[in-house]
Each structure stands twice: as C-alpha cells, then as structure tokens.
Design a protein around this motif. Structure first.
Motif, PDB file in Angstrom:
ATOM      1  N   PHE A 189       0.595  -0.965  -0.314  1.00  0.00           N
ATOM      2  CA  PHE A 189       0.342   0.067   0.009  1.00  0.00           C
ATOM      3  C   PHE A 189       0.490   1.007  -0.280  1.00  0.00           C
ATOM      4  O   PHE A 189       0.696   2.527  -0.471  1.00  0.00           O
ATOM      5  CB  PHE A 189      -0.978  -0.414   1.423  1.00  0.00           C
ATOM      6  N   ALA A 197       3.906   1.639  -1.117  1.00  0.00           N
ATOM      7  CA  ALA A 197       4.410   1.853  -2.220  1.00  0.00           C
ATOM      8  C   ALA A 197       3.831   2.932  -2.904  1.00  0.00           C
ATOM      9  O   ALA A 197       4.432   3.448  -4.361  1.00  0.00           O
ATOM     10  CB  ALA A 197       4.838   0.626  -3.026  1.00  0.00           C
ATOM     11  N   PHE A 198       2.462   2.194  -3.072  1.00  0.00           N
ATOM     12  CA  PHE A 198       1.641   3.106  -4.367  1.00  0.00           C
ATOM     13  C   PHE A 198       0.740   4.555  -3.895  1.00  0.00           C
ATOM     14  O   PHE A 198      -0.064   5.098  -4.821  1.00  0.00           O
ATOM     15  CB  PHE A 198       0.990   2.259  -5.247  1.00  0.00           C
ATOM     16  N   ILE A 199       0.719   4.741  -2.580  1.00  0.00           N
ATOM     17  CA  ILE A 199      -0.935   5.306  -2.182  1.00  0.00           C
ATOM     18  C   ILE A 199      -0.240   7.052  -2.757  1.00  0.00           C
ATOM     19  O   ILE A 199      -1.047   7.443  -3.187  1.00  0.00           O
ATOM     20  CB  ILE A 199      -1.298   4.497  -0.862  1.00  0.00           C
ATOM     21  N   PRO A 248       1.729   8.222  -4.652  1.00  0.00           N
ATOM     22  CA  PRO A 248       1.782   7.930  -6.565  1.00  0.00           C
ATOM     23  C   PRO A 248       0.517   8.324  -6.468  1.00  0.00           C
ATOM     24  O   PRO A 248       0.339   9.559  -7.625  1.00  0.00           O
ATOM     25  CB  PRO A 248       2.339   6.871  -7.454  1.00  0.00           C
TER      26      PRO A 248
END
Lengths: 281, 281
Positions: A99, A101-103, A105
């Motif tokens: 989570f 790592a991507f939230i 961006p």
C-alpha cells in the motif's frame, strides 16, 4: 542435540500482515519469493491487524521469530493506516508494504488525498455482487457432473472432460471468483467410443470448453480414489485422453490442459477465450 | 446527441495487466482505488501477457482507451519480465508495477539476483497441493447442507446457520483457498424451537462455527429464491436470527456475521479463530 543442525539452515520466517484477510499480501509475496530459488521459507499470515494494539502484537511475534531463527524475517503487508504500518515496520523484520509504495503516487495522480480508511467495504457488503456470486455458486452445484442438463440454456459456459480432469473445481472457481455460471458434464467411456458429443451437449457446442490432463497425472489422481482399479490404470487414462483430445479436435472445442496450470489459470484462460463478461470484479 | 454528456464525466479506464491471471493485480489495484472516493472507473483485465508481442497489443489497447476517454488510463501490473514491463510502460497509461517496486529491494536483501522467469509454477502443478485442494472441495460437496454427517469426524470444522446465511459458499471457499475440510449443517425451524444443537452436531461442538446475518438482508436474499413466501418474510427472518444467535450464545459457539464481511473475510476469520493449520499457501 546440536550435531547436524548446522547442515540444515533455519527456514527464513516470512510474515504476511494485513488489516483485512492477508490474501493479497500472500499472493503477491509468494509470487515475489518464487523468483528466488533455493531459499527456504516459513510462512505465517496475520490477518485483521486493524488496530495499533494488534499491530504491536504482530510486531512482537515478528521479533520473536527473528530471535528464534537468527535471521531478519521478511514482512509483506497491506496496511492502509499509516500508524499501524509504522508500528509493524518498527519490528525487526524487513518490511515491504504494498500500500505504502503506491498510495503516494496515486494521490499525486488524482491530485487528492486518499481516505486512508481500512476496509472500505466493511459496511454491508454489496448485495448485488453477493447475490451474483451466490447464484453462480448455486448454478455450479446444481449443474455439476452432468446434473441439470435442462438448465444449460442459462449457462455462460459448459466445461467437459473425462472423470477427474478438474471440471468441478474449475466450475466452482469460475462461480466464486467471476460470478460466471459454469455447468460441467463428464464424458464417459461410451461417449468417447462413439467419438461424438453426447446429445445433451451437442446443441450448446459454441459454449463448450474441454479440459484435458497429462495421462500419468490423471492415473495418480484416480488412484487416490480407486487404487489398483482399471479406472486408475495408466493404460485406461492414456486411452481416454487420446480419445477426448481427438473429440475436441473433431468438434472444434477449445482445450485446456489442467496439469500445467492452476485452477485460477484455467478459469481465467477459459473466460478470456470465451469472451465472457464477468459479473464480479 | 452530445447534449447532457458533459454532466457525466467519462469513467477513468483502469487496466490490470499480468503475465499470469491478473488476480493479484486486480485485488491490490481495487483496494488502492477504493481509497479514492467519487472517482468512477472502467476496469479491464488483460491476463497472460507473457511475450513482448502480447505486451505491444496490451499497450495499444491502453493507448486506444486513452484516446477514447481523453484521460490517461491507470495501469496496475504484475509483470516479471523487464522487457515486457517496459513495453507496457511505454503506453500512455500511468503504470504501477507491483513486481518492479519490490524485486530490487528483495534482491539486495537476499544478496542474489532473482530468476526473472514468468510463471515459475507453470510446469506440472504441485500434485500434493492440487490433491489437497480437490479433496477438500470434494469433502465440502459431499458434506454440504447436512449431507454426510457420518463423515464429521474427518471435518476440520463444521459451519452452521439458518438457510441462506452463507454456509455453502464459505465452505467451498475454505476448501478452495485453504484446503480446509469444512462441512456445513443447516439449522431448521424445529432445531431453533428446541433451542439446542441437533444430535448430529452435539458431539462435534468444539469444531462448530456459527454464521449469522442481518435479518433485512436475509429476507432480501430469500426473496430471490421464494418471493412473497413466509420463508422470505422479514418477521420469519427476524425470529430465526434471534433464535440462532441465542443458541450460539447458550452453546458457546463463535458467531460470524456474513452481512458485513465478504466470503473471503469470513473464511479467514473462521480459520484464524479455529487455529486450523491450512493445507494450502
């Protein structure tokens, strides 16, 4: 007691930690780990870590595994709440949060903040999706193994194949995961001798998908059910598979080999090939 | 024809791209997207993208969606091969690859290179795991809805509850995903009136888990099956749920509410509570 233990390295502890089921963390973690050969893992899933208190307990368990194994555990997590995530990350494990790592961006892409709430679906589960799922499961059960052929008009697709080639689990997976109504029909020795589709199937040819399987593997699977029988003999399995694959070719039925793919892969390949609109996402 | 179209923004295209089934990309992508409220998505899964050629076709489809919608599609992917990943990333989509984000840090942690091979399990699927799965599915089917009570000694657990409370799909999910043998037994009006466990269940009390459900929701689900019936009436559903929850309390049976959790969540919560060792990972 210590002798010989140095020959076998302690398996590396791997934790899958989630504020929900942990299934996503497991699936992604396993596929990442499968890229590293010769490393032995000891997996453990800790689901429903949705409070800081539970996160502390999870961190303590990770620390105990670190102490017991003498290596840093790997931790794959899907944790929405930043404080819960920090609490787990404060353990002695090497932590990877999918989570986290991507939230960030995604927030930049949407030019908005995410709600950072756990289990957005934890209210009443969407009734329509639930009904579609249950209805598809019931359809699979009432049209399993040649039952209910009168209901084939309502089928999204019909799986066929010899006994033990994977029809039932594939039908159930299609229902459970995609909400697709899949019937399944077993081809008997008599059907195979006649070398044409049984009359129950013939009218639905454009919705029929065939399963096949390695004869050696089929013999192993059948031997679990009826050891030493003609049914489970390699000779019989070879004959049936030869006949069924010829039937598929003659009738133009797409065939899928269940010995080299998981049930998930077969189910996905079938709906992709069939161009079926799934009812669940 | 154009009038009114400006009031409804085009849904944003979202692609889930994978060299295997795409299920992991979907699950993680959906849980990330669920954090952004008020954004409308148009999902599309492209599985089995395991060659550069298929990656080019996927990228072309993403570009067409970009042109048609006027917004950059979001792309969630799990692609092991770096060249395939680059090919998809060269599309007009905003790409997030779950593999890419973690494989590097893992290689550093293991101080080794990953094998970067697609579908490590694409050879013969592990027979033992497959057998465990099939056996558990067969167990669930032959011990569904009160069938085969003589085989309860072999059950890992037994689910109970009133009609349509979610027993069958939960049992099947436990079998399919965890390889756990789950029987299920329906509690009838007579069982509930007697306010004690039926004699088939009583000897297995320590392995029994109860399902419950919101009465309004139960009435809706039952109305799908028998509209306008006493069986589906809210009054009847309320009475049965009141009685069944009292029975669970009296008998000390752990209860799980299927109206507020998905089948995956119920299944995970039950095996966590039961402390059952799963046979599949």
């Amino acid at each position: 007691m210590a002798q010989g233990t140095e020959a076998r390295p302690t398996p590396r502890p791997v934790f899958f930690v989630s504020d929900r089921t942990g299934i996503t963390a497991e699936t992604l973690g396993h596929s990442l780990l499968s890229q590293f050969e010769g490393v032995d893992f000891q997996p453990r899933t800790i689901p429903f870590v949705d409070t800081v208190e539970k996160a502390r307990a999870a961190a303590a368990e990770i620390d105990r595994a670190a102490a017991a194994s003498g290596v840093r555990p790997l931790v794959f997590s899907t944790l929405v709440d930043a404080e819960i995530r920090r609490t787990v990350a404060a353990s002695r494990g090497v932590c990877f949060d999918f989570f986290d790592a991507f939230i960030g961006p995604l927030e930049r892409e949407f030019a908005t903040r995410s709600s950072h709430t756990i289990g957005r679906t934890h209210g009443l589960v969407d009734l329509q999706a639930y009904q579609a799922r249950i209805e598809a499961v019931n359809y699979a059960l009432t049209h399993d193994d040649g039952l209910g052929t009168g209901g084939y008009d309502r089928a999204d697709l019909i799986l066929t194949g010899v006994s033990r080639s994977g029809k039932t689990p594939t039908s159930l997976y299609l229902a459970m995961h995609f909400g697709v109504r899949a019937a399944n029909y077993p081809l008997t020795e008599e059907d195979l001798e006649q070398a044409r589709l049984p009359e129950e199937l013939a009218p639905h040819r454009d919705r029929i998908y065939g399963l096949t399987i390695d004869p050696e593997r089929l013999a192993q699977i059948r031997a679990e059910r009826r050891p030493g029988s003609r049914y489970a003999s390699l000779e019989q399995c070879r004959r049936e598979i030869r006949q069924v694959e010829r039937l598929y070719r003659m009738e133009g039925i797409p065939a899928f080999d269940t010995s080299r793919s998981s049930i998930e892969e077969i189910a996905t390949a079938v709906i992709e090939r069939a161009g079926i609109r799934r009812r669940l996402f």
